[in-house]
Scaffold this motif. Structure first.
Motif, short mmCIF file in Angstrom:
data_model
loop_
_atom_site.label_atom_id
_atom_site.label_comp_id
_atom_site.label_asym_id
_atom_site.label_seq_id
_atom_site.Cartn_x
_atom_site.Cartn_y
_atom_site.Cartn_z
N LEU A 172 0.83 -1.20 0.00
CA LEU A 172 0.00 0.00 0.00
C LEU A 172 0.87 1.26 0.00
CD1 LEU A 172 -2.62 1.58 0.22
CD2 LEU A 172 -2.65 1.10 2.69
N LEU A 173 1.88 1.29 0.84
CA LEU A 173 2.76 2.46 0.90
C LEU A 173 3.52 2.62 -0.42
CD1 LEU A 173 3.88 4.81 2.50
CD2 LEU A 173 5.66 3.28 3.38
N GLN A 174 3.94 1.52 -1.02
CA GLN A 174 4.64 1.62 -2.30
C GLN A 174 3.75 2.22 -3.36
OE1 GLN A 174 6.07 -2.10 -3.91
NE2 GLN A 174 7.38 -1.09 -5.40
N PHE A 175 2.50 1.80 -3.40
CA PHE A 175 1.56 2.36 -4.38
C PHE A 175 1.37 3.85 -4.16
CE2 PHE A 175 -2.91 3.10 -5.82
CZ PHE A 175 -2.68 2.89 -7.18
N MET A 176 1.27 4.26 -2.90
CA MET A 176 1.08 5.68 -2.60
C MET A 176 2.35 6.48 -2.94
SD MET A 176 -1.21 5.60 0.90
CE MET A 176 -1.78 7.30 0.67
N LEU A 177 3.52 5.91 -2.69
CA LEU A 177 4.76 6.61 -3.04
C LEU A 177 4.91 6.74 -4.55
CD1 LEU A 177 7.31 5.13 -0.48
CD2 LEU A 177 6.88 7.57 -0.89
#
Length: 224
Positions: A157-162
């Motif tokens: 999830l964090l990777q997608f947001m980054l």
């Protein structure tokens, strides 16, 4: 980081997909070469797991077609063909690696990571925003010098947001990208995992990065 599985055997495809999802990868699936080609017109993948024996366009023919177009997406071939000549054919056609069925998931994962390390050593930059940094090679997340441990799903999830920092992401889009499901099936999962991320990525720090855009979704940015 998205991986495309091109495999017509449901059991094998589900086995690989489940394992990679648990490891934090975003997974897309295709049942034949033609469908895979169409998906690649609209999406970029970090790696393709490609079965040799596919209905219609074979995996080897798809591999040759991609390389003929100068497409350098890393490709790991899967096949029951175990003759040396077959392995040579696949490697000469441009495959980055070759794995014979049946196989252990641990070996598949090790080969995937080895391929991605080679690619990362050539080009892949860190993902970062403000004082938050993610290294896709080591899967290490650091904010203001502090390493942040994340579960596989939190990491995805964090990777997608980054990857989309500064862009407002709807709940539907997040679910489809991170969970590969329809939004209705996972109606509150985004809120739950956003809360988990905020606890780890935002709560210990003065500047908050994960913001809610009421009625729309979420955005990663350093201002409210």
């Amino acid at each position: 980081m998205s991986i495309l599985i091109v495999e017509d055997e449901l059991r094998v495809r589900a086995f690989i997909s489940r394992g990679l999802t648990e490891e934090g990868f975003r997974v897309r699936e295709s049942v034949d070469g033609a469908q895979a080609q169409e998906m690649m017109r609209h999406e970029r993948f970090a790696l393709i797991i490609l079965d040799w024996m596919l209905p219609g366009l074979s995996g080897l023919d798809l591999l040759r077609a991609l390389r003929a177009k100068q497409d350098t997406t890393p490709i790991l071939m899967l096949t029951a063909k175990d003759a040396v000549a077959d392995r040579i054919s696949a490697l000469n056609a441009g495959a980055d690696d070759y794995l014979i069925k049946p196989f252990a998931f641990e070996e598949l994962l090790a080969r995937i990571r080895a391929i991605l390390r080679r690619v990362d050593n050539r080009a892949t930059p860190l993902l970062s925003h403000a004082d938050l940094t993610m290294d896709p090679t080591t899967r290490k997340v650091v904010r203001a010098g502090v390493e942040i441990p994340l579960t596989a799903r939190e990491y995805a999830l964090l990777q997608f947001m980054l990857e989309h920092a500064g862009e407002v992401l709807s709940r539907t889009r997040i679910v489809q990208a991170v969970w590969e499901h329809d939004f209705e099936t996972f109606s509150n999962v985004v809120e739950v995992y956003i809360r988990y991320l905020r606890t780890k990525v935002d709560t210990p720090f003065a500047t908050k990065l994960i913001h809610t855009v009421r009625g729309v979704g979420y955005v990663l940015r350093s201002r409210p």
